[in-house]
Design a protein around this motif. Sequence first.
Motif, mmCIF file in Angstrom:
data_model
loop_
_atom_site.group_PDB
_atom_site.id
_atom_site.type_symbol
_atom_site.label_atom_id
_atom_site.label_comp_id
_atom_site.label_asym_id
_atom_site.label_seq_id
_atom_site.Cartn_x
_atom_site.Cartn_y
_atom_site.Cartn_z
ATOM 1 N N ILE A 57 -4.764 -115.627 -3.424
ATOM 2 C CA ILE A 57 -4.760 -116.686 -4.442
ATOM 3 C C ILE A 57 -6.195 -117.099 -4.746
ATOM 4 C CG2 ILE A 57 -4.073 -119.063 -4.893
ATOM 5 C CD1 ILE A 57 -1.614 -118.525 -3.193
ATOM 6 N N MET A 58 -6.996 -117.221 -3.671
ATOM 7 C CA MET A 58 -8.381 -117.628 -3.844
ATOM 8 C C MET A 58 -9.151 -116.599 -4.673
ATOM 9 S SD MET A 58 -10.327 -118.989 -0.566
ATOM 10 C CE MET A 58 -12.074 -118.957 -0.520
ATOM 11 N N GLU A 59 -8.941 -115.329 -4.358
ATOM 12 C CA GLU A 59 -9.626 -114.289 -5.124
ATOM 13 C C GLU A 59 -9.191 -114.326 -6.589
ATOM 14 O OE1 GLU A 59 -8.511 -111.161 -2.563
ATOM 15 O OE2 GLU A 59 -10.448 -111.068 -1.558
ATOM 16 N N THR A 60 -7.889 -114.507 -6.794
ATOM 17 C CA THR A 60 -7.376 -114.539 -8.168
ATOM 18 C C THR A 60 -8.004 -115.683 -8.952
ATOM 19 O OG1 THR A 60 -5.313 -113.746 -7.271
ATOM 20 C CG2 THR A 60 -5.276 -114.503 -9.515
ATOM 21 N N VAL A 81 -13.076 -114.227 -15.922
ATOM 22 C CA VAL A 81 -12.593 -113.730 -17.213
ATOM 23 C C VAL A 81 -12.725 -114.826 -18.258
ATOM 24 C CG1 VAL A 81 -10.569 -112.907 -18.437
ATOM 25 C CG2 VAL A 81 -11.107 -111.992 -16.224
ATOM 26 N N SER A 82 -12.501 -116.089 -17.831
ATOM 27 C CA SER A 82 -12.626 -117.200 -18.776
ATOM 28 C C SER A 82 -14.048 -117.344 -19.299
ATOM 29 C CB SER A 82 -12.207 -118.508 -18.111
ATOM 30 O OG SER A 82 -10.928 -118.387 -17.582
ATOM 31 N N ILE A 83 -15.028 -117.037 -18.448
ATOM 32 C CA ILE A 83 -16.425 -117.148 -18.890
ATOM 33 C C ILE A 83 -16.652 -116.287 -20.129
ATOM 34 C CG2 ILE A 83 -18.807 -116.609 -18.316
ATOM 35 C CD1 ILE A 83 -18.072 -116.941 -15.418
ATOM 36 N N LEU A 116 -16.728 -106.633 -14.209
ATOM 37 C CA LEU A 116 -16.975 -107.111 -12.845
ATOM 38 C C LEU A 116 -15.651 -107.374 -12.135
ATOM 39 C CD1 LEU A 116 -19.862 -109.685 -13.316
ATOM 40 C CD2 LEU A 116 -20.015 -107.262 -12.863
ATOM 41 N N ILE A 117 -14.712 -107.988 -12.866
ATOM 42 C CA ILE A 117 -13.433 -108.329 -12.262
ATOM 43 C C ILE A 117 -12.663 -107.088 -11.862
ATOM 44 C CG2 ILE A 117 -11.169 -109.322 -12.849
ATOM 45 C CD1 ILE A 117 -13.706 -111.060 -11.964
ATOM 46 N N LEU A 118 -12.810 -106.047 -12.659
ATOM 47 C CA LEU A 118 -12.153 -104.791 -12.302
ATOM 48 C C LEU A 118 -12.625 -104.336 -10.924
ATOM 49 C CD1 LEU A 118 -10.152 -103.514 -14.122
ATOM 50 C CD2 LEU A 118 -11.851 -101.879 -14.856
ATOM 51 N N THR A 119 -13.948 -104.405 -10.713
ATOM 52 C CA THR A 119 -14.491 -104.066 -9.396
ATOM 53 C C THR A 119 -13.983 -105.047 -8.345
ATOM 54 O OG1 THR A 119 -16.456 -103.469 -10.622
ATOM 55 C CG2 THR A 119 -16.618 -103.446 -8.246
ATOM 56 N N GLY A 120 -13.970 -106.348 -8.741
ATOM 57 C CA GLY A 120 -13.510 -107.370 -7.810
ATOM 58 C C GLY A 120 -12.086 -107.141 -7.377
ATOM 59 N N ILE A 121 -11.229 -106.703 -8.307
ATOM 60 C CA ILE A 121 -9.827 -106.461 -7.966
ATOM 61 C C ILE A 121 -9.718 -105.304 -6.983
ATOM 62 C CG2 ILE A 121 -7.623 -105.668 -8.906
ATOM 63 C CD1 ILE A 121 -8.263 -107.302 -11.416
ATOM 64 N N VAL A 122 -10.517 -104.269 -7.208
ATOM 65 C CA VAL A 122 -10.482 -103.121 -6.285
ATOM 66 C C VAL A 122 -10.862 -103.580 -4.875
ATOM 67 C CG1 VAL A 122 -11.534 -100.918 -5.761
ATOM 68 C CG2 VAL A 122 -10.967 -101.462 -8.087
ATOM 69 N N VAL A 123 -11.929 -104.409 -4.817
ATOM 70 C CA VAL A 123 -12.370 -104.920 -3.521
ATOM 71 C C VAL A 123 -11.258 -105.753 -2.872
ATOM 72 C CG1 VAL A 123 -13.944 -106.558 -2.470
ATOM 73 C CG2 VAL A 123 -14.819 -104.863 -4.037
ATOM 74 N N ALA A 124 -10.617 -106.624 -3.696
ATOM 75 C CA ALA A 124 -9.576 -107.492 -3.162
ATOM 76 C C ALA A 124 -8.399 -106.678 -2.647
ATOM 77 C CB ALA A 124 -9.114 -108.469 -4.233
#
Lengths: 495, 122
Positions: free
Chosen positions: B41-44, B51-53, B81-89
């Motif tokens: 939840i925190m990562e999301t 994404v809002s930025i 960046l978020i795409l990478t972040g999701i992979v990491v998560a």
Amino acid sequence: MSFSSHYSILLVAVPLAFAALCPIVGMWKRELCFPFSVAGAAAACFFIFSLWGKVISKGVVSYTPGGWKPPLGIQIRIDYVGLFMASIIGAVGLAVLVYSWRYVSRELDAEKIPYYYTLYMLLFASMLGFVVTGDIFNMFVFMEIFSISSYALVAITGQRRAVRAAFKYLLMGATSSVMVLLGIAFLYSTVGSLNMEDIAGRLAMGGYTSVASIALVLFLIGFAVKAALFPVHIWLPDAHSIAPSPISAVLSALVIKMGVLGILRIFFTVYTPGFAGIEGTWTALLQAIAWCAAISIVLASIMAIIQRDFKVMIAYSSIAHIGYILLGICMLTDKGLTGGLYNILAHALGKGCFFLVAGIIIYKHDLRRITSLRGLGRSMPVTAGAFAVASLSIVGLPPSAGFIAKWYILWGCLQKQHYVFMVMVLLGSLLSAIYCFRVVYYMFFVGSHSAEIDEGPATMIVPAASFAAATLFFGIFATLVLPSLSSAAQALLAG
Amino acid sequence: MNFSRIAHNLNYVFSVVLFLLGLYTIAVKPNLVKKIMGLNIMETSVFLFMVSIGMVGSGNAPVVTEGVKPATMVNPIPQALILTGIVVAVSTTAVALSLCIRIHEHYDSLNAFEILGRDELF
């Protein structure tokens, strides 16, 4: 462009490629994994050490992978600090890799061995990537790679305590990573850039003070967990003591230093010293780190004294040494910074040696209690001798590297007239003399294990002994490293 | 208090709420799987924030075509960046869940307090 101009990317790309190929090699022939990963690590070492000439002559080596120009593309930016850390990672990583061959082939199930080398190479490559990158999001990605591979390496034996310690490490580590990511998001929302130098330039234009200071706090929390600074250190004693010994050595000698480097990069490269707007927050946070570091030193040394388990004691000592490093850095003088950076080297060698010695003792006799180490000085003279020499450096006695580091840290405290911190550093050294020399006492002066010499295998003895010898070497020939470190410190302070 | 400003930035408000909810879950809930959920939840929440930025109201895809001004384009970098972040998560969650399975095998429990009670600390 000549081939040597690509060294700065190859030092990350080559071990990363070896990590990716290691499982395939393991499927074909399991025994080949070890020589294969040694080749990868040795190649990386070659690239790292050939870069020294360029960095000394130019100050900074910059490389743009794919030709994308820096503010938009990812930049590889190798400065003195980065290359210094990369050299430590290369040398310690390679030596521990050689050490782990015999250790792992006995302590791990045969089918896990390819995974071990894969994760090890991944850890090695991502740490190198972390120290050389000039892009803040790229830094986050490398941080996640070395974090995830170290969670997995802590748990690799699959024993109950190992799994529990790894889970605790993961929860704290992953939460701190999210903090760093949120900090990056805040910074990006204000300056619209991810390149560290570019961010520094845009921040200096001013106007984003409140968001920038919140981002700074988030970065600090995130990297403090990775570095195991005092209030958030609780994952370290479990994870470092239960991991397989070569992994403990790497975690303690290298991985926690990445948190320190993260703090350095954020506080000195991104938010430059004297940056207009949030100087107040910046100084207050550095003061907070200094106090946490000072408390770390005393508290962790006391905790180390009351431990009965050899590896837990060494793990607590690591927390104390992170305290010395950060305290030196927070003094904001060139001497203090030099001392902090030098302690990164001294601690990597000394603590690496400690964990390798603990590993040899576990490998030969399966002993973990400190009181059960009695008489080992007679049956394992080289191992116990290496421990005794390295403990000189951990305590900080001349002529070892630890002495030079602590001398400069104290000098830094004196320049800023922080006498309380000086007392705490000296008290910490005194306490560390108690816990180190207690082990030396049991090894050399109590009882007898067996009179015959019964040493561990050579591939384990040689790395441990060479770390011990290196602590003496860098104590006596400190002038080999100190000039470049003090120019690194001056470059950091100049922003 | 300017309510219309909050109404226009509801996604930021939600990301703060989600972040705190996740942090609370990690810190307080004793169940290990719930802790992992809290982490997610925190990562999301951070992904939502990022994404809002980059959002531009009724903006265009960032592709250079006739008649599309750069100012109306959505910023693609946070999304990348978020795409990478999701992979990491995802990989962190995978490691965490596999550790959970092992913990359950060893301790027959996923309750943090019971697990701590099982092993005395050295």
